[in-house]
Scaffold this motif. Structure first.
Motif, PDB file in Angstrom:
ATOM      1  N   ASN A  94       0.797  -1.074  -0.026  1.00 15.66           N
ATOM      2  CA  ASN A  94       0.169  -0.075   0.341  1.00 15.66           C
ATOM      3  C   ASN A  94       0.909   1.258  -0.177  1.00 15.66           C
ATOM      4  O   ASN A  94       0.515   2.248  -0.333  1.00 15.66           O
ATOM      5  N   TYR A  95       2.175   1.124   0.461  1.00 20.66           N
ATOM      6  CA  TYR A  95       2.906   2.163   0.430  1.00 20.66           C
ATOM      7  C   TYR A  95       4.230   2.050  -0.368  1.00 20.66           C
ATOM      8  O   TYR A  95       5.334   1.571   0.284  1.00 20.66           O
ATOM      9  N   PRO A  96       4.266   2.362  -1.894  1.00 19.89           N
ATOM     10  CA  PRO A  96       5.315   1.880  -2.624  1.00 19.89           C
ATOM     11  C   PRO A  96       6.673   2.275  -2.096  1.00 19.89           C
ATOM     12  O   PRO A  96       7.852   1.900  -2.383  1.00 19.89           O
ATOM     13  N   THR A  97       6.658   3.546  -1.549  1.00 16.89           N
ATOM     14  CA  THR A  97       7.962   4.395  -1.144  1.00 16.89           C
ATOM     15  C   THR A  97       8.674   3.326  -0.101  1.00 16.89           C
ATOM     16  O   THR A  97       9.743   3.563   0.070  1.00 16.89           O
ATOM     17  N   ALA A  98       8.081   2.534   0.563  1.00 16.05           N
ATOM     18  CA  ALA A  98       8.679   1.603   1.668  1.00 16.05           C
ATOM     19  C   ALA A  98       9.628   0.749   0.751  1.00 16.05           C
ATOM     20  O   ALA A  98      10.585   0.135   1.441  1.00 16.05           O
ATOM     21  N   ALA A  99       9.422   0.587  -0.411  1.00 20.09           N
ATOM     22  CA  ALA A  99      10.537  -0.227  -1.178  1.00 20.09           C
ATOM     23  C   ALA A  99      11.501   0.510  -1.722  1.00 20.09           C
ATOM     24  O   ALA A  99      12.204   0.189  -2.501  1.00 20.09           O
ATOM     25  N   GLY A 100      11.682   1.881  -1.359  1.00 17.71           N
ATOM     26  CA  GLY A 100      12.668   2.691  -2.026  1.00 17.71           C
ATOM     27  C   GLY A 100      14.040   2.553  -1.663  1.00 17.71           C
ATOM     28  O   GLY A 100      14.460   1.334  -0.979  1.00 17.71           O
ATOM     29  N   ILE A 101      14.952   3.341  -2.206  1.00 13.93           N
ATOM     30  CA  ILE A 101      16.446   3.054  -1.988  1.00 13.93           C
ATOM     31  C   ILE A 101      17.111   3.989  -0.738  1.00 13.93           C
ATOM     32  O   ILE A 101      18.149   4.052  -0.431  1.00 13.93           O
ATOM     33  N   ARG A 102      16.417   4.979  -0.315  1.00 18.73           N
ATOM     34  CA  ARG A 102      16.784   5.652   0.923  1.00 18.73           C
ATOM     35  C   ARG A 102      15.877   5.384   2.188  1.00 18.73           C
ATOM     36  O   ARG A 102      15.394   6.442   2.751  1.00 18.73           O
ATOM     37  N   GLN A 103      15.563   4.203   2.598  1.00 16.69           N
ATOM     38  CA  GLN A 103      14.730   3.888   3.564  1.00 16.69           C
ATOM     39  C   GLN A 103      15.739   3.685   4.970  1.00 16.69           C
ATOM     40  O   GLN A 103      16.584   3.507   4.948  1.00 16.69           O
ATOM     41  N   SER A 104      14.649   3.750   6.097  1.00 15.93           N
ATOM     42  CA  SER A 104      15.304   3.749   7.412  1.00 15.93           C
ATOM     43  C   SER A 104      14.417   2.583   8.194  1.00 15.93           C
ATOM     44  O   SER A 104      13.012   2.538   7.756  1.00 15.93           O
ATOM     45  N   PRO A 105      15.079   2.006   9.201  1.00 14.56           N
ATOM     46  CA  PRO A 105      16.312   2.157   9.854  1.00 14.56           C
ATOM     47  C   PRO A 105      17.067   1.488   8.843  1.00 14.56           C
ATOM     48  O   PRO A 105      17.231   0.633   8.136  1.00 14.56           O
ATOM     49  N   VAL A 106      18.401   1.633   9.364  1.00 11.58           N
ATOM     50  CA  VAL A 106      19.806   0.763   8.679  1.00 11.58           C
ATOM     51  C   VAL A 106      20.522   0.404   9.888  1.00 11.58           C
ATOM     52  O   VAL A 106      20.565   0.824  11.009  1.00 11.58           O
ATOM     53  N   ASP A 107      21.387  -0.737   9.612  1.00 10.45           N
ATOM     54  CA  ASP A 107      22.202  -0.983  10.425  1.00 10.45           C
ATOM     55  C   ASP A 107      23.517  -0.380  10.291  1.00 10.45           C
ATOM     56  O   ASP A 107      23.930   0.169   9.238  1.00 10.45           O
ATOM     57  N   ILE A 108      23.975   0.456  11.527  1.00 16.18           N
ATOM     58  CA  ILE A 108      25.121   1.455  11.263  1.00 16.18           C
ATOM     59  C   ILE A 108      26.347   0.563  11.253  1.00 16.18           C
ATOM     60  O   ILE A 108      27.014  -0.106  12.563  1.00 16.18           O
ATOM     61  N   ASP A 109      27.038   0.418  10.204  1.00 13.74           N
ATOM     62  CA  ASP A 109      28.397  -0.341  10.089  1.00 13.74           C
ATOM     63  C   ASP A 109      29.559   0.625  10.484  1.00 13.74           C
ATOM     64  O   ASP A 109      29.959   1.359   9.658  1.00 13.74           O
ATOM     65  N   THR A 110      29.816   0.567  11.840  1.00 18.57           N
ATOM     66  CA  THR A 110      30.723   1.915  12.181  1.00 18.57           C
ATOM     67  C   THR A 110      32.052   2.103  11.409  1.00 18.57           C
ATOM     68  O   THR A 110      32.715   2.921  11.335  1.00 18.57           O
ATOM     69  N   ALA A 111      32.412   0.719  10.895  1.00 17.44           N
ATOM     70  CA  ALA A 111      33.606   0.871   9.941  1.00 17.44           C
ATOM     71  C   ALA A 111      33.579   1.521   8.579  1.00 17.44           C
ATOM     72  O   ALA A 111      34.419   2.244   8.040  1.00 17.44           O
ATOM     73  N   LEU A 112      32.037   1.637   8.241  1.00 19.91           N
ATOM     74  CA  LEU A 112      31.854   2.541   7.016  1.00 19.91           C
ATOM     75  C   LEU A 112      31.745   4.036   7.156  1.00 19.91           C
ATOM     76  O   LEU A 112      31.807   4.792   6.409  1.00 19.91           O
ATOM     77  N   ALA A 113      31.607   4.327   8.257  1.00 19.74           N
ATOM     78  CA  ALA A 113      31.182   5.985   8.596  1.00 19.74           C
ATOM     79  C   ALA A 113      32.605   6.662   8.587  1.00 19.74           C
ATOM     80  O   ALA A 113      33.771   6.051   8.911  1.00 19.74           O
ATOM     81  N   THR A 114      32.440   7.891   7.721  1.00 20.54           N
ATOM     82  CA  THR A 114      33.415   8.740   7.551  1.00 20.54           C
ATOM     83  C   THR A 114      33.207   9.999   8.441  1.00 20.54           C
ATOM     84  O   THR A 114      32.204  10.492   8.728  1.00 20.54           O
ATOM     85  N   SER A 115      34.270  10.435   9.184  1.00 18.59           N
ATOM     86  CA  SER A 115      34.425  11.696   9.851  1.00 18.59           C
ATOM     87  C   SER A 115      34.490  12.858   8.913  1.00 18.59           C
ATOM     88  O   SER A 115      35.358  12.826   8.093  1.00 18.59           O
ATOM     89  N   ASP A 116      33.654  13.740   9.307  1.00 15.51           N
ATOM     90  CA  ASP A 116      33.550  14.859   8.344  1.00 15.51           C
ATOM     91  C   ASP A 116      33.834  16.171   9.230  1.00 15.51           C
ATOM     92  O   ASP A 116      33.170  16.568   9.881  1.00 15.51           O
ATOM     93  N   SER A 117      34.983  16.795   8.789  1.00 21.79           N
ATOM     94  CA  SER A 117      35.250  18.061   9.410  1.00 21.79           C
ATOM     95  C   SER A 117      34.269  19.061   9.449  1.00 21.79           C
ATOM     96  O   SER A 117      34.115  19.890  10.469  1.00 21.79           O
ATOM     97  N   SER A 118      33.445  19.121   8.276  1.00 19.55           N
ATOM     98  CA  SER A 118      32.397  20.114   8.231  1.00 19.55           C
ATOM     99  C   SER A 118      31.159  20.060   9.218  1.00 19.55           C
ATOM    100  O   SER A 118      30.792  20.872   9.758  1.00 19.55           O
ATOM    101  N   LEU A 119      31.140  18.767   9.839  1.00 23.83           N
ATOM    102  CA  LEU A 119      30.333  18.466  10.841  1.00 23.83           C
ATOM    103  C   LEU A 119      30.731  18.982  12.052  1.00 23.83           C
ATOM    104  O   LEU A 119      30.211  19.534  13.016  1.00 23.83           O
ATOM    105  N   GLU A 120      32.182  18.809  12.427  1.00 24.98           N
ATOM    106  CA  GLU A 120      32.664  19.195  13.462  1.00 24.98           C
ATOM    107  C   GLU A 120      32.627  20.687  13.566  1.00 24.98           C
ATOM    108  O   GLU A 120      32.634  21.403  14.839  1.00 24.98           O
ATOM    109  N   SER A 121      32.757  21.245  12.474  1.00 23.64           N
ATOM    110  CA  SER A 121      32.997  22.896  12.701  1.00 23.64           C
ATOM    111  C   SER A 121      31.323  23.496  13.017  1.00 23.64           C
ATOM    112  O   SER A 121      31.540  24.561  13.268  1.00 23.64           O
ATOM    113  N   LYS A 122      30.453  22.740  12.589  1.00 22.47           N
ATOM    114  CA  LYS A 122      29.008  23.453  13.063  1.00 22.47           C
ATOM    115  C   LYS A 122      28.346  22.572  14.235  1.00 22.47           C
ATOM    116  O   LYS A 122      27.618  21.436  13.830  1.00 22.47           O
ATOM    117  N   PRO A 123      28.557  22.662  15.395  1.00 23.85           N
ATOM    118  CA  PRO A 123      28.014  21.890  16.376  1.00 23.85           C
ATOM    119  C   PRO A 123      26.597  21.948  16.379  1.00 23.85           C
ATOM    120  O   PRO A 123      25.751  22.891  15.843  1.00 23.85           O
TER     121      PRO A 123
END
Ligand SMILES: NS(=O)(=O)c1ccc(C(=O)NCc2ccccc2F)cc1
Ligand SMILES: [Zn+2]
Length: 267
Positions: free
Chosen positions: A18-47
């Protein structure tokens, strides 16, 4: 159409019907694979910065899918981190499982937590209200807080105390004792962020997710109180084949991150 839910008949694996978006490619939740995470200085600069008005927490309702505290957005704001513009708090709610070994929506390196708190915000720099914002890719931001079993959570206790008066679907009550959303956030503000969706139908792909790394404690008794909510209306028979219509579990299993970027801020 049969209302969506979390049972075999109407649960997450049926939603795309009934909700076709549920089959989309930017769905949540996801497993956070911590090894994949990239730290980003722009995030650090804007608390990340937020301001909430505890007196603006208005009502708590049994949506049939869980409890939800609706907030008067005025006076609240969330800025910084991955966000462009100002977001205002609309509501907060929780997801949990039938036992405390599961229940969070996001998992971390495959590990589930007992529950997950969601503070839902909408982009008030660009849109008129939450409903409109939910239709745009930059419309919503949800702050996610992982909950693990431990000490009783005093701020969440104010929600628990109201649960008996919203035991059935559709019931709502005034929140008399102000609940401060800021007090439900962890001490350290490190987080992961990625582009995703609402984790319930219509699963709009309009959410910038910000999931704090540090879990917050909640007691087994408090989790048991969540599970005492019923998914059907008072006076109606129980439609769901859940054990006598108790909302014992309301989390969506994880979906693939796919080619999306996962960024982190703070250790
Ligand atoms: N679990 S979560 O990802 O944090 C989540 C956040 C917000 C909503 C919501 O606003 N639903 C109503 C709604 C849906 C679509 C359009 C407008 C709406 F208000 C649902 C789930
Ligand atoms: Zn949620």
């Amino acid at each position: 159409a049969a209302e969506w839910g979390y049972t075999k008949r109407n649960g997450p694996f049926t939603w795309a019907k009934n909700y076709p978006t549920a089959a989309g490619i930017r769905q949540s939740p996801v497993d956070i694979d911590t090894a994949l995470a990239t730290s980003d200085s722009s995030l650090e600069s804007k608390p990340l910065r937020w301001k909430y008005v505890p007196q603006n927490t208005r009502t708590i309702v049994n949506s049939g899918h869980g409890w939800r505290v609706d907030v008067d957005s005025e006076g609240s704001e969330l800025v910084g981190g991955p966000l462009e513009g100002t977001y205002k708090l609309q509501q907060f709610h929780c997801h949990w499982g039938s036992s405390s070994d599961k229940g969070s929506e996001h998992t971390v390196d495959g590990q589930s937590y007992a529950a997950e708190l969601h503070l839902v915000h909408w982009n008030s720099s660009k849109y008129a209200d939450c409903g409109e914002a939910a239709d745009y890719p930059d419309g919503l931001t949800v702050l996610g807080v992982l909950l693990k079993v431990g000490a009783k959570n005093p701020e969440l206790q104010k929600v628990i105390d109201l649960i008996p008066s919203i035991s059935h679907r559709g019931e709502k009550t005034e929140v008399k004792e102000a609940i401060d959303p800021a007090k439900m956030l962890p001490k350290t503000l490190s987080y992961w962020t990625y582009l995703g969706s609402l984790t319930v139908p219509p699963c709009n792909e309009s959410v910038t997710w910000i999931l704090f790394k540090e879990p917050v404690e909640v007691s087994e008794e408090q989790l048991a109180a969540f599970r005492s909510l019923r998914c059907y209306k008072r006076g109606e028979e129980c439609p769901c084949d859940e054990v006598d219509g108790l909302l014992i579990s309301n989390y969506r299993p994880t979906l693939p991150l796919g080619t999306r970027e996962l960024r982190e801020c703070g250790s």
